[in-house]
Scaffold this motif. Structure first.
Motif, short mmCIF file in Angstrom:
data_model
loop_
_atom_site.label_atom_id
_atom_site.label_comp_id
_atom_site.label_asym_id
_atom_site.label_seq_id
_atom_site.Cartn_x
_atom_site.Cartn_y
_atom_site.Cartn_z
N VAL A 99 0.96 -1.18 0.18
CA VAL A 99 -0.03 -0.05 0.09
C VAL A 99 0.84 1.31 0.11
N ILE A 100 0.58 2.22 -0.88
CA ILE A 100 1.41 3.41 -1.05
C ILE A 100 0.38 4.51 -0.74
N LEU A 101 1.05 5.19 0.13
CA LEU A 101 0.26 6.56 1.08
C LEU A 101 0.97 7.79 0.23
N ASP A 102 0.22 8.42 -0.51
CA ASP A 102 0.75 9.56 -1.03
C ASP A 102 0.29 11.02 -0.36
N GLY A 103 0.96 11.56 0.32
CA GLY A 103 0.70 12.68 0.87
C GLY A 103 -0.28 12.90 2.05
N ILE A 104 -0.28 11.81 2.64
CA ILE A 104 -1.38 11.41 3.82
C ILE A 104 -0.26 11.88 5.11
N THR A 105 -0.88 13.10 5.63
CA THR A 105 -0.31 13.89 6.85
C THR A 105 -1.01 13.72 8.07
N ALA A 193 0.03 -3.37 -5.84
CA ALA A 193 0.17 -2.13 -4.88
C ALA A 193 -1.23 -1.31 -5.29
N LEU A 194 -1.61 -0.97 -4.20
CA LEU A 194 -2.69 0.32 -4.13
C LEU A 194 -2.19 1.50 -3.68
N VAL A 195 -2.54 2.51 -4.43
CA VAL A 195 -2.05 3.98 -4.08
C VAL A 195 -3.33 4.64 -3.85
N MET A 196 -3.22 5.12 -2.34
CA MET A 196 -4.21 6.05 -1.84
C MET A 196 -3.64 7.69 -1.79
N GLY A 197 -4.40 8.48 -2.09
CA GLY A 197 -4.08 9.96 -1.76
C GLY A 197 -4.60 10.76 -0.74
N ALA A 198 -4.05 11.65 -0.41
CA ALA A 198 -4.60 12.57 0.83
C ALA A 198 -6.23 13.04 0.24
N ASP A 200 -7.80 15.86 0.66
CA ASP A 200 -7.64 17.21 -0.07
C ASP A 200 -7.21 17.32 -1.42
N THR A 201 -5.98 16.80 -1.76
CA THR A 201 -5.36 16.85 -2.98
C THR A 201 -5.14 15.67 -3.81
N GLY A 202 -5.48 14.42 -3.29
CA GLY A 202 -5.63 13.15 -3.91
C GLY A 202 -4.31 12.89 -4.32
N ILE A 203 -3.86 11.95 -5.38
CA ILE A 203 -2.88 11.33 -5.70
C ILE A 203 -2.14 12.50 -6.65
N SER A 204 -0.78 12.55 -6.27
CA SER A 204 -0.12 13.43 -7.06
C SER A 204 0.17 13.03 -8.63
N GLU A 205 0.12 14.10 -9.66
CA GLU A 205 -0.14 13.83 -10.88
C GLU A 205 1.09 12.89 -11.47
N GLY A 206 2.31 13.08 -10.82
CA GLY A 206 3.46 12.12 -11.39
C GLY A 206 3.06 10.79 -10.96
N ALA A 207 2.73 10.43 -9.72
CA ALA A 207 2.14 8.98 -9.48
C ALA A 207 1.20 8.46 -10.19
N LEU A 208 0.28 9.55 -10.47
CA LEU A 208 -1.14 8.65 -10.94
C LEU A 208 -0.96 8.29 -12.47
N ALA A 209 -0.15 9.19 -13.16
CA ALA A 209 0.34 8.93 -14.38
C ALA A 209 1.01 7.61 -14.43
N GLN A 210 1.53 7.00 -13.72
CA GLN A 210 2.48 6.00 -13.61
C GLN A 210 1.73 4.71 -13.41
N CYS A 211 0.65 4.80 -12.88
CA CYS A 211 -0.17 3.79 -12.47
C CYS A 211 -0.66 2.75 -13.72
N ASP A 212 -0.94 1.44 -13.49
CA ASP A 212 -1.30 0.82 -14.55
C ASP A 212 -3.01 0.97 -14.66
N THR A 213 -3.81 1.41 -13.75
CA THR A 213 -5.22 1.43 -13.48
C THR A 213 -5.55 2.23 -12.59
N ARG A 214 -6.83 2.71 -12.86
CA ARG A 214 -7.52 3.70 -11.80
C ARG A 214 -8.76 3.17 -11.30
N VAL A 215 -9.14 3.13 -10.22
CA VAL A 215 -10.40 2.61 -9.87
C VAL A 215 -11.01 3.49 -8.62
#
Length: 251
Positions: A99-105, A193-198, A200-215
């Motif tokens: 599990v990848i947590l992108d910008g969880i503060t 691997a699952l990517v979860m974003g914050a 308020d901001t969601g997943i960063s564009e750089g990470a989102l562009a790299q992902c295989d799929t969006r659900v």
């Protein structure tokens, strides 16, 4: 924040770095100059300590002691390297789940997600060096101790982590409201691997562009999003559900 969560003062922090203490983040006042400050910065770079130049007021808000413009936030855990964890999981014959947590503060969200990850048999949590929660005593408490049992990997960027995992055979799914595919239609039966974003901001564009799929998780009410720890719980147990249905080893 407990006092044991930080060390302050130039020489005290330098000694902590040289002694191999696990430092989560190092704050150095923007206007701090001098030979000792230069030595500290050199040590931080040598030992790969995450360092930030901040206004003096930010350090003053944490402690009014004689901090000399330097404060080190201590980590309650030892961080792992993602490039070490990935081959270890394959060598152990496991079906990897990260599990990848992108910008969880928010420390409460992070602790709750870590607790769910540990209960569901997630193999590791990945967080970025900057713009992420600090894994201190509060996070450990919120996770009900789960963070003592699950590896946490800290990386330079989540985009790099996604790319690295894809190169090593993982299917990486971004959980985002920007998807028209329901989370139940994703395939999580292989290395995943699952990517979860914050929230308020969601997943960063750089990470989102790299992902295989969006659900996405369907929403039927007036509020546009779930709490990220709740969304993570739904997604993590969908992975478990699919693997159990396919008669695969969950852990």
């Amino acid at each position: 924040m407990e006092k044991s969560d930080y060390i302050y003062g130039l020489r005290a922090v330098m000694e902590a770095i040289e002694a191999g203490k696990e430092i989560d983040k190092l704050f150095i006042a923007k206007d701090l100059q001098g030979d000792l400050a230069a030595q500290l910065i050199g040590l931080a770079k040598q030992y790969h300590v995450v360092m930030q130049r901040v206004p003096m007021e930010r350090i003053n808000r944490i402690t009014r002691k004689n901090h000399q413009g330097v404060l080190a936030m201590m980590s309650a855990i030892t961080y792992h390297r993602l490039d070490h964890i990935v081959p270890e999981l394959y060598e152990a014959g496991l079906l990897p789940f990260i599990v990848i947590l992108d910008g969880i503060t928010d420390v409460r969200n992070f602790g709750a997600i870590a607790r769910t990850c540990e209960c569901a048999g997630v193999d590791a949590i990945v967080i970025p060096e900057h713009g992420s929660v600090s894994v201190g005593g509060d996070a450990i408490k919120t996770s009900a101790g789960a963070l003592h049992h699950i590896p946490v990997c800290r990386v330079g960027s989540t985009a790099w982590a996604v790319k690295f995992l894809k190169e090593n055979g993982y299917r990486v799914a971004a959980v985002t409201e920007k998807s028209e595919m329901s989370y139940v239609d994703g395939d999580y039966t292989g290395p995943v691997a699952l990517v979860m974003g914050a929230e308020d901001t969601g997943i960063s564009e750089g990470a989102l562009a790299q992902c295989d799929t969006r659900v996405g998780i369907p929403m039927f009410g007036n509020i546009g999003s779930l709490n990220v720890s709740v969304a993570a719980g739904i997604m993590i147990y969908e992975v478990v559900h699919q693997r159990l249905n396919a008669n695969l080893e969950v852990i």
